[in-house]
Write an enzyme that holds these catalytic residues in place. Sequence first.
Site, PDB file in Angstrom:
ATOM      1  N   GLU A 158      24.912  18.288 -19.582  1.00 34.32           N
ATOM      2  CA  GLU A 158      24.366  18.229 -20.940  1.00 34.32           C
ATOM      3  C   GLU A 158      24.398  19.596 -21.634  1.00 34.32           C
ATOM      4  OE1 GLU A 158      20.671  15.982 -20.658  1.00 34.32           O
ATOM      5  OE2 GLU A 158      21.776  14.185 -20.090  1.00 34.32           O
ATOM      6  N   GLU A 169      26.147   9.403 -16.837  1.00 34.60           N
ATOM      7  CA  GLU A 169      24.750   9.329 -16.374  1.00 34.60           C
ATOM      8  C   GLU A 169      24.041   8.480 -17.404  1.00 34.60           C
ATOM      9  OE1 GLU A 169      22.409  13.133 -15.781  1.00 34.60           O
ATOM     10  OE2 GLU A 169      20.971  11.960 -16.926  1.00 34.60           O
TER      11      GLU A 169
END
Length: 483
Positions: A166, A286
Amino acid sequence: MKVTLSALILVTTVISHTATAGVNVSVTVLTTQVVSFIDELFIGVTLDAHLLPAPQHWGGLDFNSPKVQALAKGLAPCYLRIGGTAGDGLTFDPTGHGTADVNHTFTGATWDAVNTFVRDVNWKFIFGLNVLKRKEGHWDPTNAKELLQYNSEKGYQLAGLELGNEPDIFPGKYHITVNGSQLGMDFYNFKKLLKTTPGYAATPVIGPDMASVTGYRTQFLADFFTGGGDKAVDRITFHQYYTNGHTAQLSDFTDSKLMDYLVSIIETGLHVSRRTNPLTPVWLGETSSCYDGGAPGISDRYVAGFLWLDKLGIAARMGLKAVLRQDFYAGSYALIDTDTFDPLPDYWLTVLYKRLVGGSVFSVEASVNNSTIRAYAHCTKPSISYGYMPGSVTMYFLLPTDNTTSITFPQFPDQPVDVFWLTPVDGLTSKTVALNNDPLTLVNNTLPELKPYRTERNTVTFPGKSFGFLVFPEADVAACSSQ
Ligand SMILES: *[C@@H]1O[C@H](CO)[C@@H](O)[C@H](O)[C@H]1NC(C)=O
Ligand SMILES: *[C@@H]1O[C@H](CO)[C@@H](O)[C@H](O)[C@H]1NC(C)=O
Ligand SMILES: *[C@@H]1O[C@H](CO)[C@@H](O)[C@H](O)[C@H]1NC(C)=O
Ligand SMILES: *[C@@H]1O[C@H](CO)[C@@H](O)[C@H](O)[C@H]1NC(C)=O
Ligand SMILES: *[C@@H]1O[C@H](CO)[C@@H](O)[C@H](O)[C@H]1NC(C)=O
Ligand SMILES: *[C@H]1O[C@@H](CO)[C@H](O)[C@@H](O)[C@@H]1NC(C)=O
């Protein structure tokens, strides 16, 4: 398939619902056009990187537990991705000696434990390296090289490596900015490193594991590709959660508008990726119902199956090649119970999906819109255990409203249907799910057979707020005959 006495009773029970006023739906599979393909690794699982450093001891997950091993084998073959926010704070220390800062170090012994497990249960391991090891504005591969060397010496297989987790939200999480083009260059150098490191030339590079792809992130992702990421990535990943685990409501989990939100996320992710990388597989790298650990008492219950199954349906139909479920263990969104390791409802849903849902994906048309019924169709997965013939079709449905729903299939008149319907044992937040009214449990650490019941009727009726799979063994669909 043999129709047993108990199956006949079940048929009667289900059909008696027809007497209740409800919704009638007619459903057609558009079998002339395969819209996308998935393979048997489509559903994978994750473990969060925060479980790696010493004080955690995998958060209590016992890789040697026969139950854990049996459940893991039940999902195989399956990717296991270890990554997450903590991953960008971790250092690999092969010997595990002299670590002042155990919370941020993982050892050779830890690496051995997970690799042994993965090998034993026939999973495939993907690991996220720390991209915040930086020197003069660039990623510093020194510690990664130590890990690669250790991994080679031990002879472990890696199914892929990621670099950073991220990165689009580093400023908020780590007060560091690595912009898209810089990250693209880091990936480019990473790929070059793997190509020149013996044993890793073919190891897929997976990334950039964006938290999301909307808003300012769209440009970040575009910059990542043009900065060099386009030549580095073998799989493109972004993450997706519907909502915040701390504030999620039960009603969110059956909200078809919330489910549809995924469609626009994937559209954006595909749109940006396709400009530079039209052929690179795109993954939800994810994903789960709610971020920040899931919604306690909801994300690990029967009702979580709505968002999970709908996500699998949307992702497959839109052409994604893998969906990695956060997570196998730990938090409120796990597939197995944190304390007992018992399988939770989404575990069973995942096993059924892996057994029944095959590669070729079709579009589906229904006589009512997708806030009443959500329907997906694939060729049936070839399997020895069920013995379905080529040509067979598997459909799966979600009924997000309270209405009892009768579904008819005008294109498959007078054909047998194998029903695998999942209902809660005691309400939407039930921790136990029933298959055709039989509660699912492990017996002596062995998965039960997961048997359908067969009906010859062209109309099947199910209660509102439930979901399940139907197999049409005699559909004889040409696109499914060569599978
Ligand atoms: C390490 O983590 C444990 C909990 O996992 C915590 O109790 C402890 O304070 C941490 N130590 C440091 C040095 O951060
Ligand atoms: C991205 O970061 C690099 C390195 O810090 C810098 O040289 C470059 O100007 C930045 N690009 C943009 C568009 O901000
Ligand atoms: C679906 O149809 C119902 C009427 O049956 C309508 O009220 C609703 O707005 C429609 N939803 C969508 C998403 O089109
Ligand atoms: C459901 O229907 C709406 C309105 O037609 C559409 O925008 C949305 O993409 C559909 N959802 C799925 C999963 O197909
Ligand atoms: C479970 O295993 C025990 C010990 O091996 C055996 O006695 C028992 O019959 C088994 N139960 C079932 C339901 O298979
Ligand atoms: C039947 O269920 C109620 C309650 O969930 C909904 O409000 C209705 O929209 C629904 N009807 C249809 C046709 O889906």
